[in-house]
Design a protein around this motif. Sequence first.
Motif, PDB file in Angstrom:
ATOM      1  N   THR A 209     -41.870   2.834  26.988  1.00 14.00           N
ATOM      2  CA  THR A 209     -42.327   1.790  27.265  1.00 14.00           C
ATOM      3  C   THR A 209     -43.856   0.260  26.789  1.00 14.00           C
ATOM      4  OG1 THR A 209     -42.585   3.065  30.149  1.00 14.00           O
ATOM      5  CG2 THR A 209     -43.494   0.390  29.561  1.00 14.00           C
ATOM      6  N   ALA A 210     -44.290   1.007  26.310  1.00  9.88           N
ATOM      7  CA  ALA A 210     -45.012   0.501  25.778  1.00  9.88           C
ATOM      8  C   ALA A 210     -44.321   0.178  24.146  1.00  9.88           C
ATOM      9  CB  ALA A 210     -46.567   1.299  25.041  1.00  9.88           C
ATOM     10  N   GLY A 211     -43.218   0.939  23.513  1.00 10.94           N
ATOM     11  CA  GLY A 211     -42.325   0.490  22.564  1.00 10.94           C
ATOM     12  C   GLY A 211     -41.466  -0.812  22.890  1.00 10.94           C
ATOM     13  N   ASN A 212     -40.932  -0.707  23.874  1.00  7.79           N
ATOM     14  CA  ASN A 212     -40.076  -1.647  24.746  1.00  7.79           C
ATOM     15  C   ASN A 212     -40.586  -3.219  24.508  1.00  7.79           C
ATOM     16  OD1 ASN A 212     -38.017  -0.307  25.576  1.00  7.79           O
ATOM     17  ND2 ASN A 212     -38.730  -0.056  27.755  1.00  7.79           N
ATOM     18  N   TYR A 213     -41.857  -3.261  24.289  1.00  5.83           N
ATOM     19  CA  TYR A 213     -42.554  -4.658  24.814  1.00  5.83           C
ATOM     20  C   TYR A 213     -42.898  -4.907  23.253  1.00  5.83           C
ATOM     21  CZ  TYR A 213     -43.835  -3.817  29.455  1.00  5.83           C
ATOM     22  OH  TYR A 213     -43.847  -3.925  30.780  1.00  5.83           O
ATOM     23  N   MET A 214     -42.390  -4.089  22.584  1.00  2.45           N
ATOM     24  CA  MET A 214     -42.312  -4.751  20.437  1.00  2.45           C
ATOM     25  C   MET A 214     -40.975  -5.879  21.148  1.00  2.45           C
ATOM     26  SD  MET A 214     -43.505  -0.879  19.336  1.00  2.45           S
ATOM     27  CE  MET A 214     -42.697  -1.353  17.833  1.00  2.45           C
ATOM     28  N   TYR A 215     -40.353  -5.382  21.541  1.00  5.01           N
ATOM     29  CA  TYR A 215     -39.169  -6.642  21.272  1.00  5.01           C
ATOM     30  C   TYR A 215     -38.526  -7.457  22.521  1.00  5.01           C
ATOM     31  CZ  TYR A 215     -36.939  -2.354  22.555  1.00  5.01           C
ATOM     32  OH  TYR A 215     -35.697  -1.992  24.376  1.00  5.01           O
ATOM     33  N   MET A 216     -38.859  -6.572  24.070  1.00  5.88           N
ATOM     34  CA  MET A 216     -37.969  -7.373  24.864  1.00  5.88           C
ATOM     35  C   MET A 216     -38.794  -8.414  25.315  1.00  5.88           C
ATOM     36  SD  MET A 216     -39.825  -4.709  28.102  1.00  5.88           S
ATOM     37  CE  MET A 216     -38.154  -5.742  29.358  1.00  5.88           C
ATOM     38  N   PRO A 217     -38.148  -9.453  25.626  1.00  3.75           N
ATOM     39  CA  PRO A 217     -38.354 -10.534  26.304  1.00  3.75           C
ATOM     40  C   PRO A 217     -39.589 -10.686  27.070  1.00  3.75           C
ATOM     41  CG  PRO A 217     -35.963 -11.276  26.445  1.00  3.75           C
ATOM     42  CD  PRO A 217     -36.416  -9.531  25.722  1.00  3.75           C
ATOM     43  N   ARG A 218     -40.233 -11.048  27.602  1.00  4.95           N
ATOM     44  CA  ARG A 218     -41.088 -11.087  28.739  1.00  4.95           C
ATOM     45  C   ARG A 218     -41.307 -12.519  29.760  1.00  4.95           C
ATOM     46  NH1 ARG A 218     -43.118  -9.795  24.148  1.00  4.95           N
ATOM     47  NH2 ARG A 218     -44.676 -11.675  24.200  1.00  4.95           N
ATOM     48  N   SER A 219     -42.030 -11.739  30.807  1.00  4.80           N
ATOM     49  CA  SER A 219     -41.756 -13.195  31.670  1.00  4.80           C
ATOM     50  C   SER A 219     -43.110 -13.460  31.382  1.00  4.80           C
ATOM     51  CB  SER A 219     -41.650 -12.421  33.310  1.00  4.80           C
ATOM     52  OG  SER A 219     -41.961 -13.990  34.320  1.00  4.80           O
ATOM     53  N   PRO A 220     -43.792 -14.993  31.344  1.00  6.89           N
ATOM     54  CA  PRO A 220     -45.359 -15.041  31.271  1.00  6.89           C
ATOM     55  C   PRO A 220     -46.167 -14.858  32.846  1.00  6.89           C
ATOM     56  CG  PRO A 220     -43.429 -16.796  31.811  1.00  6.89           C
ATOM     57  CD  PRO A 220     -42.739 -15.803  31.338  1.00  6.89           C
ATOM     58  N   ASP A 221     -45.361 -15.073  34.760  1.00  6.83           N
ATOM     59  CA  ASP A 221     -45.614 -14.880  35.518  1.00  6.83           C
ATOM     60  C   ASP A 221     -45.736 -13.541  35.638  1.00  6.83           C
ATOM     61  OD1 ASP A 221     -44.980 -17.660  35.929  1.00  6.83           O
ATOM     62  OD2 ASP A 221     -43.229 -17.150  36.498  1.00  6.83           O
ATOM     63  N   THR A 227     -48.862  -7.212  25.096  1.00  6.94           N
ATOM     64  CA  THR A 227     -47.950  -8.043  24.795  1.00  6.94           C
ATOM     65  C   THR A 227     -47.103  -7.316  23.600  1.00  6.94           C
ATOM     66  OG1 THR A 227     -50.245  -7.848  22.891  1.00  6.94           O
ATOM     67  CG2 THR A 227     -50.216  -9.584  24.625  1.00  6.94           C
ATOM     68  N   PRO A 228     -46.581  -7.903  22.096  1.00 10.38           N
ATOM     69  CA  PRO A 228     -45.837  -7.252  20.818  1.00 10.38           C
ATOM     70  C   PRO A 228     -47.183  -6.087  20.638  1.00 10.38           C
ATOM     71  CG  PRO A 228     -45.106  -8.999  21.379  1.00 10.38           C
ATOM     72  CD  PRO A 228     -45.989  -9.114  22.886  1.00 10.38           C
ATOM     73  N   MET A 229     -48.046  -6.635  19.816  1.00 10.67           N
ATOM     74  CA  MET A 229     -49.007  -6.189  19.240  1.00 10.67           C
ATOM     75  C   MET A 229     -49.554  -4.946  19.691  1.00 10.67           C
ATOM     76  SD  MET A 229     -49.011  -7.257  16.285  1.00 10.67           S
ATOM     77  CE  MET A 229     -50.689  -6.625  15.923  1.00 10.67           C
ATOM     78  N   GLN A 230     -49.949  -4.716  21.186  1.00  6.72           N
ATOM     79  CA  GLN A 230     -50.752  -4.288  22.811  1.00  6.72           C
ATOM     80  C   GLN A 230     -49.211  -3.402  22.119  1.00  6.72           C
ATOM     81  OE1 GLN A 230     -51.260  -6.034  25.679  1.00  6.72           O
ATOM     82  NE2 GLN A 230     -53.692  -6.535  25.672  1.00  6.72           N
ATOM     83  N   GLY A 231     -48.367  -3.247  22.422  1.00 10.11           N
ATOM     84  CA  GLY A 231     -47.175  -2.104  22.537  1.00 10.11           C
ATOM     85  C   GLY A 231     -46.624  -1.367  21.136  1.00 10.11           C
ATOM     86  N   THR A 232     -46.680  -2.177  20.324  1.00 10.54           N
ATOM     87  CA  THR A 232     -46.973  -1.880  18.534  1.00 10.54           C
ATOM     88  C   THR A 232     -48.237  -0.610  18.618  1.00 10.54           C
ATOM     89  OG1 THR A 232     -45.574  -3.677  17.794  1.00 10.54           O
ATOM     90  CG2 THR A 232     -47.468  -1.817  16.373  1.00 10.54           C
ATOM     91  N   GLY A 233     -49.489  -1.243  18.647  1.00 13.34           N
ATOM     92  CA  GLY A 233     -50.840  -0.187  18.689  1.00 13.34           C
ATOM     93  C   GLY A 233     -50.531   0.806  19.743  1.00 13.34           C
ATOM     94  N   SER A 235     -47.528   2.597  20.579  1.00 11.93           N
ATOM     95  CA  SER A 235     -46.582   3.164  20.524  1.00 11.93           C
ATOM     96  C   SER A 235     -46.945   4.244  18.485  1.00 11.93           C
ATOM     97  CB  SER A 235     -45.323   2.042  19.480  1.00 11.93           C
ATOM     98  OG  SER A 235     -44.399   2.035  21.027  1.00 11.93           O
ATOM     99  N   MET A 236     -48.095   3.069  17.760  1.00 10.22           N
ATOM    100  CA  MET A 236     -48.701   3.839  16.721  1.00 10.22           C
ATOM    101  C   MET A 236     -49.395   5.079  16.696  1.00 10.22           C
ATOM    102  SD  MET A 236     -48.804   0.840  14.727  1.00 10.22           S
ATOM    103  CE  MET A 236     -49.264   1.501  12.783  1.00 10.22           C
ATOM    104  N   LEU A 237     -49.872   4.738  18.113  1.00  3.62           N
ATOM    105  CA  LEU A 237     -51.029   5.494  18.630  1.00  3.62           C
ATOM    106  C   LEU A 237     -50.447   7.241  18.888  1.00  3.62           C
ATOM    107  CD1 LEU A 237     -54.120   3.914  20.155  1.00  3.62           C
ATOM    108  CD2 LEU A 237     -53.799   5.285  17.868  1.00  3.62           C
ATOM    109  N   TRP A 238     -49.777   6.890  19.851  1.00  6.29           N
ATOM    110  CA  TRP A 238     -48.749   7.999  20.116  1.00  6.29           C
ATOM    111  C   TRP A 238     -48.209   8.941  18.597  1.00  6.29           C
ATOM    112  CZ3 TRP A 238     -48.677  10.783  24.569  1.00  6.29           C
ATOM    113  CH2 TRP A 238     -49.097   9.846  25.437  1.00  6.29           C
ATOM    114  N   THR A 239     -47.444   8.317  17.856  1.00  6.71           N
ATOM    115  CA  THR A 239     -46.958   8.473  16.588  1.00  6.71           C
ATOM    116  C   THR A 239     -47.636   9.363  15.948  1.00  6.71           C
ATOM    117  OG1 THR A 239     -44.740   6.792  17.135  1.00  6.71           O
ATOM    118  CG2 THR A 239     -44.910   8.151  14.935  1.00  6.71           C
ATOM    119  N   LEU A 240     -49.229   8.827  15.793  1.00 11.21           N
ATOM    120  CA  LEU A 240     -50.111   9.232  14.866  1.00 11.21           C
ATOM    121  C   LEU A 240     -50.994  10.482  15.830  1.00 11.21           C
ATOM    122  CD1 LEU A 240     -51.354   6.133  13.019  1.00 11.21           C
ATOM    123  CD2 LEU A 240     -49.878   7.847  11.938  1.00 11.21           C
ATOM    124  N   MET A 241     -50.653  10.396  16.827  1.00  7.34           N
ATOM    125  CA  MET A 241     -50.841  11.719  17.118  1.00  7.34           C
ATOM    126  C   MET A 241     -50.167  12.982  17.377  1.00  7.34           C
ATOM    127  SD  MET A 241     -52.409  11.947  21.670  1.00  7.34           S
ATOM    128  CE  MET A 241     -50.484  12.200  21.827  1.00  7.34           C
TER     129      MET A 241
END
Length: 255
Positions: A209-221, A227-233, A235-241
């Motif tokens: 789910t976090a990875g989806n936010y790296m690219y998927m369009p988001r509704s401002p509401d 955010t894409p940066m949060q999703g990336t962070g 996802s990277m933590l899970w991968t590195l772990m």
Amino acid sequence: MSVSSSRKIMQIFGAELDKLITLPLIWLTLMSTFILNLALAAAFTSAGLQGTAGTQSILNIGLASMGYLQAGFIILGILATCSEYTGGQIRTTLTTIPWRGLQLSTKHLALAMITIPVAFIIAASGVLYTFIMIRDTAVVIEIDTIITTLIGATGYLTLTTLLSAAIGALLRRTTPALVVLLGYYFIVSPLMRIFLPGINKYLNYFPDTAGNYMYMPRSPDDINVLTPMQGTGISMLWTLMFITVAIVFYCKRDA
């Protein structure tokens, strides 16, 4: 770092990259994924042309196949680490390269080097096909947005591949690794979102789910999105772990 140590690392990296490049199943998986993505892009584009989706964003339609596309990259990651166990080649590898932690780390690095350009090409091919077919009816998207979104999609597919490789290194068998990962991504996670809506905000912190936010369009509401940066962070933590855990187990147990 000494010259000899740098040379040793480059030699191990070259050996791991060569093994991946010369593994037929790797290229069969990538070609099948590319063909599947084009077929899905054609299906989603056709649906867009026939219905109300024709006024949607090109990115929405072009990346609609990502949910299915990730299966090919999950398989890619598992094959990269499990293939050597199938015929016992891992013993030869460990005899030649006794530095286990370094060997598995460079394998993940080599896998990333292969995955990044291929993931970008495959993701971009779906968007390009959609653009060609519905450019007259779809919402206009700025080129910067397209590039940023494709980079996010590429990052997601790459991190998914590396996480899958780590799970493969932990389980050491292709079939169990496939059952665990495909079962989670395509059965457990979707069912949790449907039948347990109260925990959806917590699912944002799971790798898929976090990875989806790296690219998927988001509704401002929507206040529960990342955010894409949060999703990336995340996802990277899970991968590195998982990579770290895989390396620890890899160094401590028998081949």
